[in-house]
Design a protein around this motif. Structure first.
Motif, PDB file in Angstrom:
ATOM      1  N   TYR A 124       1.392  -1.260  -0.389  1.00  0.00           N
ATOM      2  CA  TYR A 124       0.118   0.423   0.049  1.00  0.00           C
ATOM      3  C   TYR A 124       0.826   0.992   0.022  1.00  0.00           C
ATOM      4  CZ  TYR A 124      -3.295  -3.408   1.483  1.00  0.00           C
ATOM      5  OH  TYR A 124      -4.992  -4.342   1.430  1.00  0.00           O
ATOM      6  N   VAL A 125       0.687   2.306  -0.455  1.00  0.00           N
ATOM      7  CA  VAL A 125       0.542   3.223  -0.964  1.00  0.00           C
ATOM      8  C   VAL A 125       0.414   4.431   1.020  1.00  0.00           C
ATOM      9  CG1 VAL A 125       1.070   5.355  -1.549  1.00  0.00           C
ATOM     10  CG2 VAL A 125       1.366   3.893  -3.204  1.00  0.00           C
ATOM     11  N   VAL A 126       1.258   5.167   1.607  1.00  0.00           N
ATOM     12  CA  VAL A 126       0.673   5.508   2.332  1.00  0.00           C
ATOM     13  C   VAL A 126       0.417   7.441   2.861  1.00  0.00           C
ATOM     14  CG1 VAL A 126       0.686   2.974   4.346  1.00  0.00           C
ATOM     15  CG2 VAL A 126       2.705   5.088   4.325  1.00  0.00           C
ATOM     16  N   ASN A 127      -0.174   7.948   3.563  1.00  0.00           N
ATOM     17  CA  ASN A 127       0.181   9.149   3.407  1.00  0.00           C
ATOM     18  C   ASN A 127       1.126   9.095   5.224  1.00  0.00           C
ATOM     19  OD1 ASN A 127       0.103  12.030   5.219  1.00  0.00           O
ATOM     20  ND2 ASN A 127      -1.728  11.873   4.059  1.00  0.00           N
ATOM     21  N   ALA A 128       2.237   9.319   4.676  1.00  0.00           N
ATOM     22  CA  ALA A 128       3.499   9.848   5.934  1.00  0.00           C
ATOM     23  C   ALA A 128       4.015  10.782   6.684  1.00  0.00           C
ATOM     24  CB  ALA A 128       4.569   8.291   5.315  1.00  0.00           C
ATOM     25  N   SER A 129       2.562  11.385   5.802  1.00  0.00           N
ATOM     26  CA  SER A 129       3.714  13.075   7.145  1.00  0.00           C
ATOM     27  C   SER A 129       3.603  13.320   8.398  1.00  0.00           C
ATOM     28  CB  SER A 129       1.877  13.824   6.135  1.00  0.00           C
ATOM     29  OG  SER A 129       1.351  13.610   5.519  1.00  0.00           O
ATOM     30  N   SER A 130       4.523  13.576   9.104  1.00  0.00           N
ATOM     31  CA  SER A 130       4.953  14.320  10.106  1.00  0.00           C
ATOM     32  C   SER A 130       4.226  15.494  10.354  1.00  0.00           C
ATOM     33  CB  SER A 130       6.308  14.239  10.886  1.00  0.00           C
ATOM     34  OG  SER A 130       7.030  14.425   9.752  1.00  0.00           O
ATOM     35  N   GLU A 158       1.639  19.256   9.466  1.00  0.00           N
ATOM     36  CA  GLU A 158       0.827  20.037   9.442  1.00  0.00           C
ATOM     37  C   GLU A 158       1.080  20.762   7.921  1.00  0.00           C
ATOM     38  OE1 GLU A 158      -1.804  19.906  10.535  1.00  0.00           O
ATOM     39  OE2 GLU A 158      -2.125  18.927  12.862  1.00  0.00           O
ATOM     40  N   GLY A 159       0.330  20.809   7.970  1.00  0.00           N
ATOM     41  CA  GLY A 159       0.872  21.831   6.600  1.00  0.00           C
ATOM     42  C   GLY A 159       1.239  20.823   5.123  1.00  0.00           C
ATOM     43  N   ARG A 160       1.862  19.988   5.327  1.00  0.00           N
ATOM     44  CA  ARG A 160       3.466  19.231   4.688  1.00  0.00           C
ATOM     45  C   ARG A 160       2.609  17.503   4.407  1.00  0.00           C
ATOM     46  NH1 ARG A 160       6.749  21.972   8.536  1.00  0.00           N
ATOM     47  NH2 ARG A 160       7.145  24.296   6.924  1.00  0.00           N
ATOM     48  N   LEU A 161       2.950  17.337   2.987  1.00  0.00           N
ATOM     49  CA  LEU A 161       2.917  15.668   2.745  1.00  0.00           C
ATOM     50  C   LEU A 161       3.296  14.814   2.386  1.00  0.00           C
ATOM     51  CD1 LEU A 161      -0.779  14.643   1.652  1.00  0.00           C
ATOM     52  CD2 LEU A 161       1.015  13.510   0.676  1.00  0.00           C
ATOM     53  N   ALA A 162       3.928  13.374   3.116  1.00  0.00           N
ATOM     54  CA  ALA A 162       5.013  12.848   2.289  1.00  0.00           C
ATOM     55  C   ALA A 162       3.962  11.281   2.317  1.00  0.00           C
ATOM     56  CB  ALA A 162       5.961  12.976   3.418  1.00  0.00           C
ATOM     57  N   VAL A 163       4.386  10.791   1.021  1.00  0.00           N
ATOM     58  CA  VAL A 163       3.903   9.272   1.477  1.00  0.00           C
ATOM     59  C   VAL A 163       5.183   8.419   1.399  1.00  0.00           C
ATOM     60  CG1 VAL A 163       2.091  10.182  -0.601  1.00  0.00           C
ATOM     61  CG2 VAL A 163       4.160   9.203  -1.077  1.00  0.00           C
ATOM     62  N   ASN A 164       4.876   7.151   1.428  1.00  0.00           N
ATOM     63  CA  ASN A 164       6.117   6.250   2.103  1.00  0.00           C
ATOM     64  C   ASN A 164       5.485   5.038   1.770  1.00  0.00           C
ATOM     65  OD1 ASN A 164       8.036   4.677   2.578  1.00  0.00           O
ATOM     66  ND2 ASN A 164       8.037   4.582   4.734  1.00  0.00           N
ATOM     67  N   GLY A 165       6.148   3.599   1.051  1.00  0.00           N
ATOM     68  CA  GLY A 165       4.923   2.372   1.226  1.00  0.00           C
ATOM     69  C   GLY A 165       4.934   1.162   1.980  1.00  0.00           C
ATOM     70  N   MET A 166       3.800   0.755   2.840  1.00  0.00           N
ATOM     71  CA  MET A 166       4.461  -0.453   3.326  1.00  0.00           C
ATOM     72  C   MET A 166       2.994  -1.771   2.819  1.00  0.00           C
ATOM     73  SD  MET A 166       1.557   0.564   6.630  1.00  0.00           S
ATOM     74  CE  MET A 166      -0.554  -0.868   5.758  1.00  0.00           C
ATOM     75  N   SER A 167       3.279  -2.743   3.104  1.00  0.00           N
ATOM     76  CA  SER A 167       3.209  -4.406   3.140  1.00  0.00           C
ATOM     77  C   SER A 167       2.464  -4.528   4.500  1.00  0.00           C
ATOM     78  CB  SER A 167       4.417  -4.834   2.551  1.00  0.00           C
ATOM     79  OG  SER A 167       4.432  -4.379   1.456  1.00  0.00           O
ATOM     80  N   TYR A 168       1.915  -5.720   4.757  1.00  0.00           N
ATOM     81  CA  TYR A 168       1.421  -6.466   5.742  1.00  0.00           C
ATOM     82  C   TYR A 168       2.403  -7.722   5.542  1.00  0.00           C
ATOM     83  CZ  TYR A 168      -2.109  -3.374   7.166  1.00  0.00           C
ATOM     84  OH  TYR A 168      -3.273  -1.981   7.558  1.00  0.00           O
ATOM     85  N   GLN A 169       2.301  -8.742   6.483  1.00  0.00           N
ATOM     86  CA  GLN A 169       3.581  -9.902   6.767  1.00  0.00           C
ATOM     87  C   GLN A 169       2.655 -10.759   5.133  1.00  0.00           C
ATOM     88  OE1 GLN A 169       3.288 -12.357   9.641  1.00  0.00           O
ATOM     89  NE2 GLN A 169       5.523 -12.197   9.586  1.00  0.00           N
ATOM     90  N   ASP A 170       1.669 -10.510   4.456  1.00  0.00           N
ATOM     91  CA  ASP A 170       0.614 -11.792   3.425  1.00  0.00           C
ATOM     92  C   ASP A 170       1.639 -10.865   1.629  1.00  0.00           C
ATOM     93  OD1 ASP A 170      -1.142  -9.530   3.530  1.00  0.00           O
ATOM     94  OD2 ASP A 170      -2.570 -11.783   3.722  1.00  0.00           O
TER      95      ASP A 170
END
Length: 529
Positions: free
Chosen positions: A336-342, A344-356
């Protein structure tokens, strides 16, 4: 113990068939075999769709010298097992190390120190794993950001919400890599990570694993405090003297480990204010790309599904005509692509997977290198500000949601109004935008050139309905907190550690650096005493 390499079997083989192969190579009976274990497993897909596992195994036998003498295979050798050891303090000490950050670097440094007989205090600005998970999931649903506890901050660090990849390119002559994997297994990870070529855990498994490591540290005398942010540090005569937590509590210490992660921008600003020596460093920025997982499976395995192997990954690199590196990063099979912001007013994305790794899409960051020469100004934090400007633009383009676009429209410099066959697998809201407006055009051009080069490797990679999203800006720390041969910073007793300090690039390398700093603290303590 004997080492056997280059044992090759179809991926559908049984454990009995692998053992039979071991007996055949060594020319021994089952009664002569004491034990064996897999040291390494890799995939041979050169004749796809015929797929093979290639093994290195470690074997204990009766009459080892006699067996070795009669073996006719050059793939068999004598093995001296390498065991990672911990320094231990011989006397009670009043020294209580303080570790800032409970990501892999901080946790594994604390693990080392409690094994060595100390009782470290770990300060974590974010929440414990369970509460953090609820906070992050609420953010993905509502957009309400907690700047202190999010995808970047909290128990386990940024790696908790990732694919959980454990492979690393760090050279490891003394066994730290193996020790990190063993600790993960002892904390509940699958034993297969000890030998797989590309081991991973998945974010759902990581949450429980980091909790178990925390419990071990606490039971051994360490302490971990959540919602406890280091807001100041105090230096006396060139040495660390104390830290302030949450602007109120002062904690004395002569040993401070900074394992703050690559997103601790307020901490970097504090270090600059205190005159601690840092250097700007290169990193990379770009966009997340989503493809059908079946496309990647077909490329790697010669078939769209391979039940024994799971979702396939890829790693791609290209040197652009402008000299910049373009490459895939943090590739998440079935993710999944995830909203990885930390902030306010700024947006960064990252990737994530579950174990399966069970989602329908493969995603990866496709990123382009940037150097300090690309940042305006000569400030040590100019790279950090460069990241911030990109994140502000991403937030603006998506109006607070993840901005997305089809690759074909990106090339045409126009906003998408629908998806093709590829639809997003995302955590967090998203909105159509023209991502060509996000990065400087020299980065866009390098990215498109790289994608076209990747098409020559993976047919279909540059498909027009590939989904892009941005901005991928947190690939690594924008600074290096310099340390000397004893691992001190320019302030004695202050130890920069892990990815945020500029000495690691992923879960395993950060954890290894945590062990390294734990060892350095013990050596310095022993020498000082």
């Amino acid at each position: 113990m004997l080492n056997i390499c280059q044992i090759k079997l179809p991926v559908t083989h049984t454990q009995e068939e692998l053992e039979k192969k071991i007996l055949s190579v060594l020319r021994i009976s089952r009664e002569e075999l004491l034990s064996w274990n897999i040291a390494r497993q890799s995939l041979d897909a050169r004749k796809k769709p015929e797929l093979f596992f290639v093994y290195t195994v470690e074997v204990s036998v009766k009459k080892e010298a006699k067996v070795l003498k009669k073996v006719r295979s050059k793939n068999v050798s004598l093995l001296t097992p390498k065991k990672f050891t911990y320094l231990r303090i011989k006397e009670e000490t009043n020294s209580r190390p303080v570790i800032v950050g409970s990501g892999p670097a901080g946790l594994f440094c604390a693990y080392y120190l409690v094994k060595a007989g100390l009782k470290p205090l770990v300060l974590e600005r974010g929440e414990d794993a369970d509460n953090r998970l609820r906070t992050v999931e609420d953010f993905w649903k509502t957009g309400r950001l907690n700047p202190e506890s999010n995808v970047q901050f909290g128990e386990g660090g940024a790696g908790t919400f990732s694919d959980g990849k454990l492979n690393t390119l760090v050279k490891d002559p003394i066994g730290r890599n193996r020790e990190v994997l063993k600790i993960f297994v002892e904390a509940g990870g699958p034993k297969e990570i000890l030998y797989q070529q590309k081991p991973h855990l998945g974010t759902d498994a990581l949450i429980n694993i980091v909790k178990n490591i925390r419990h071990f540290i606490e039971q051994a005398g360490g302490e971990i405090r959540f919602s406890s942010k280091m807001t100041d540090l105090h230096i006396e005569s060139g040495r660390i003297a104390s830290v302030t937590v949450n602007h109120t509590q002062k904690i004395p210490t002569n040993t401070l480990v900074l394992a703050v992660g690559h997103s601790a921008r307020d901490t970097f600003a504090l270090l600059k204010e205190k005159g601690i020596h840092m250097e700007p460093k290169s990193f990379a920025v770009g966009l997340r790309a989503e493809h059908p997982q079946s496309l990647i499976n077909q490329y790697q395995y010669g078939q769209e599904q391979a039940a024994q192997l799971g979702a396939a990954s890829y790693k791609l690199t290209h040197r652009g005509t402008n000299g910049r590196g373009v490459y895939s990063f943090c590739m998440c099979p079935g993710g999944y692509v995830v909203n990885a912001s930390s902030e306010e007013g700024r947006l960064a994305v990252n990737g994530m997977s579950y174990q399966d790794r069970g989602s329908k899409n493969a995603n990866s960051a496709l990123i382009v290198t940037v150097t300090p020469e690309d940042f305006s100004g000569d400030d040590v934090l100019s790279g950090m500000e460069f990241q911030r400007r990109l994140e502000e633009k991403a937030y603006e383009l998506g109006q607070g949601k993840i901005p997305v676009q089809k690759y074909g429209d990106f090339c045409q410099n126009q906003t998408s109004d629908d998806f093709g066959e590829v639809t997003p697998c995302m955590k967090g809201g998203y909105a159509f935008a023209n991502l060509r407006d996000l990065m400087p055009e020299f980065l866009n051009e390098a990215l498109m050139e790289g994608i076209q080069a990747f098409e020559q490797i993976i047919p279909g990679f540059s498909r027009a309905d590939m989904v892009l999203s941005g901005i991928e800006s947190r690939t690594s720390s924008p600074v290096r907190i310099c340390r000397d041969e004893h691992f001190h910073s320019s302030v004695s007793g202050l130890y920069p550690c892990g990815e945020g300090a500029g000495y690691a690039g992923g879960i395993t390398s950060a954890a290894m650096d945590g062990l390294k700093i734990g060892e350095a603290i013990m050596k310095n303590l022993i020498n000082f005493s």
